[in-house]
Scaffold this active site. Sequence first.
Site, PDB file in Angstrom:
ATOM      1  N   ARG A  78       3.650   8.978   7.323  1.00 14.84           N
ATOM      2  CA  ARG A  78       3.652   7.504   7.658  1.00 14.84           C
ATOM      3  C   ARG A  78       5.830   7.823   7.633  1.00 14.84           C
ATOM      4  O   ARG A  78       6.111   8.436   6.767  1.00 14.84           O
ATOM      5  CB  ARG A  78       2.993   6.988   5.647  1.00 14.84           C
TER       6      ARG A  78
ATOM      7  N   HIS B 216      -1.576   1.239  12.200  1.00  9.68           N
ATOM      8  CA  HIS B 216      -2.188   1.731  10.999  1.00  9.68           C
ATOM      9  C   HIS B 216      -3.086   1.839  11.396  1.00  9.68           C
ATOM     10  O   HIS B 216      -4.572   1.423  11.440  1.00  9.68           O
ATOM     11  CB  HIS B 216      -1.935   0.816   9.634  1.00  9.68           C
TER      12      HIS B 216
ATOM     13  N   GLN C 297      -6.206   3.393   8.934  1.00  7.38           N
ATOM     14  CA  GLN C 297      -6.924   2.698   8.130  1.00  7.38           C
ATOM     15  C   GLN C 297      -8.208   1.551   8.445  1.00  7.38           C
ATOM     16  O   GLN C 297      -8.775   0.550   8.455  1.00  7.38           O
ATOM     17  CB  GLN C 297      -5.413   1.528   7.645  1.00  7.38           C
TER      18      GLN C 297
ATOM     19  N   ASP D  59      -3.754  -9.415   4.641  1.00 14.67           N
ATOM     20  CA  ASP D  59      -2.783  -8.138   4.308  1.00 14.67           C
ATOM     21  C   ASP D  59      -1.886  -8.637   3.743  1.00 14.67           C
ATOM     22  O   ASP D  59      -1.101 -10.068   4.533  1.00 14.67           O
ATOM     23  CB  ASP D  59      -2.620  -7.364   6.020  1.00 14.67           C
TER      24      ASP D  59
ATOM     25  N   CYS E  46      -6.492  -4.741   3.455  1.00 17.20           N
ATOM     26  CA  CYS E  46      -6.300  -2.332   3.137  1.00 17.20           C
ATOM     27  C   CYS E  46      -5.680  -2.644   1.932  1.00 17.20           C
ATOM     28  O   CYS E  46      -5.942  -1.179   1.580  1.00 17.20           O
ATOM     29  CB  CYS E  46      -4.853  -2.767   4.543  1.00 17.20           C
TER      30      CYS E  46
ATOM     31  N   ARG F   3     -12.002   5.640   3.175  1.00 16.90           N
ATOM     32  CA  ARG F   3     -10.560   6.426   4.572  1.00 16.90           C
ATOM     33  C   ARG F   3     -10.406   7.574   3.766  1.00 16.90           C
ATOM     34  O   ARG F   3     -10.536   8.080   4.865  1.00 16.90           O
ATOM     35  CB  ARG F   3      -9.042   5.708   2.552  1.00 16.90           C
TER      36      ARG F   3
HETATM   37  N1   CP Z   1      -3.582   0.604   2.525  1.00 21.55           N
HETATM   38  C1   CP Z   1      -3.265   1.803   2.484  1.00 21.55           C
HETATM   39  O1   CP Z   1      -2.350   2.268   2.841  1.00 21.55           O
HETATM   40  O2   CP Z   1      -2.172   2.139   1.506  1.00 21.55           O
HETATM   41  P1   CP Z   1      -1.412   2.320   0.883  1.00 21.55           P
HETATM   42  O3   CP Z   1      -0.031   2.341   1.072  1.00 21.55           O
HETATM   43  O4   CP Z   1      -1.363   2.758  -0.867  1.00 21.55           O
HETATM   44  O5   CP Z   1      -1.602   3.923   1.400  1.00 21.55           O
HETATM   45  N1  NVA Z   2       1.667  -3.761   6.889  1.00 18.03           N
HETATM   46  C1  NVA Z   2       1.395  -3.726   5.033  1.00 18.03           C
HETATM   47  C2  NVA Z   2       0.323  -2.295   5.103  1.00 18.03           C
HETATM   48  C3  NVA Z   2       0.237  -1.664   3.498  1.00 18.03           C
HETATM   49  C4  NVA Z   2      -0.669  -0.450   3.229  1.00 18.03           C
HETATM   50  C5  NVA Z   2       2.832  -2.913   4.954  1.00 18.03           C
HETATM   51  O1  NVA Z   2       3.208  -1.796   5.900  1.00 18.03           O
HETATM   52  O2  NVA Z   2       3.386  -2.414   4.242  1.00 18.03           O
END
Ligand code: CP
Ligand code: NVA
Length: 305
Positions: free
Chosen positions: A102, A129, A132, A224, A264, A292
């Site tokens: 990530r 993502h 997700q 989101d 998400c 997930r």
């Molecule tokens: N939806 C998601 O990816 O959540 P986190 O940021 O908690 O991993």
């Molecule tokens: N769009 C959000 C998603 C978090 C899971 C971010 O990138 O912070």
Amino acid sequence: MKHLISIYDLTTDEIEQIFRLSEKLKYQLKNGIEHHLLKGKVLGMIFTKSSTRTRVSFETGMYQLGGYALFLSSNDIQLGRGETIQDTAMVLSRYIDGIMIRTFSQQDVEDLARYGSIPVINGLTDLMHPCQILADLFTVYEYKKTLKGLKLAYVGDGNNVANSLLHGCAKVGMDIAVASPKGFECDERIVEEAKSDARKSGSKITLTEDPEEATYNADVVYTDTWVSMGQEAEKEERIKIFKPYQVNRELFSKAKSDAIFLHCLPAYRGFEVTSDVIDGPQSAVFDEAENRLHVQKAIMAILMG
Ligand code: CP
Ligand code: NVA
């Protein structure tokens, strides 16, 4: 399938294969049936951004598959002090069996895959993502028993989640309408990729500034956060711009009467969604979060098994 970097790289058969295995693994877990498909395998999880779901679901999933997961925060590994992605990829490939990352830059994920010799899974970048969205589509399938021909409305920021939803819906033949304010639209290249897949799958893509137009007659309403990780400095400005894009009861009522709500997570109640919607009877956000785990276990088993 060698990596999971973008949904655009997957075939519809591969997505189906992921969903079939997700279903099986979910059943096995719920019924106490051992499914050690990755016995003795090790996943490295690199994080340069925060996470609750991604970290816990990958780590738990790996454990349930009989393997082990290493949490590698960029605060602790040499990558955070300037070691290159290339060297990191080559070194980790000598120790472990797969990497989930990530981070901010999509290029870094691609470079990890390019220079390493083990599968790489994209656990979120600024651009996408994919894990997700695979879990989201699996959730929609569980609720609606089909995907083809359904309509998903995404209301809000044209961010990583929205980009991957475009990829995902176009791939599986779902119509998608994205409503976002001017200047906050989805990535142009991703829109083009999704349009090309939509031509093959027969799905319809609508891009608009009007949340009501997007939500009208939708089977799934999705939103989101307005402030993604890394955008904290723009928070005040974004909250003002996105105000008309809140998913509240009134907007949700434009969707079909049996529509489900997805997010998400993490959610910011009172901003992108009101409590009555996200905590209401049509919200599927916790099934979505649970999925997930099952879907990522399927992805890991396919890539690393
Ligand atoms: N939806 C998601 O990816 O959540 P986190 O940021 O908690 O991993
Ligand atoms: N769009 C959000 C998603 C978090 C899971 C971010 O990138 O912070």
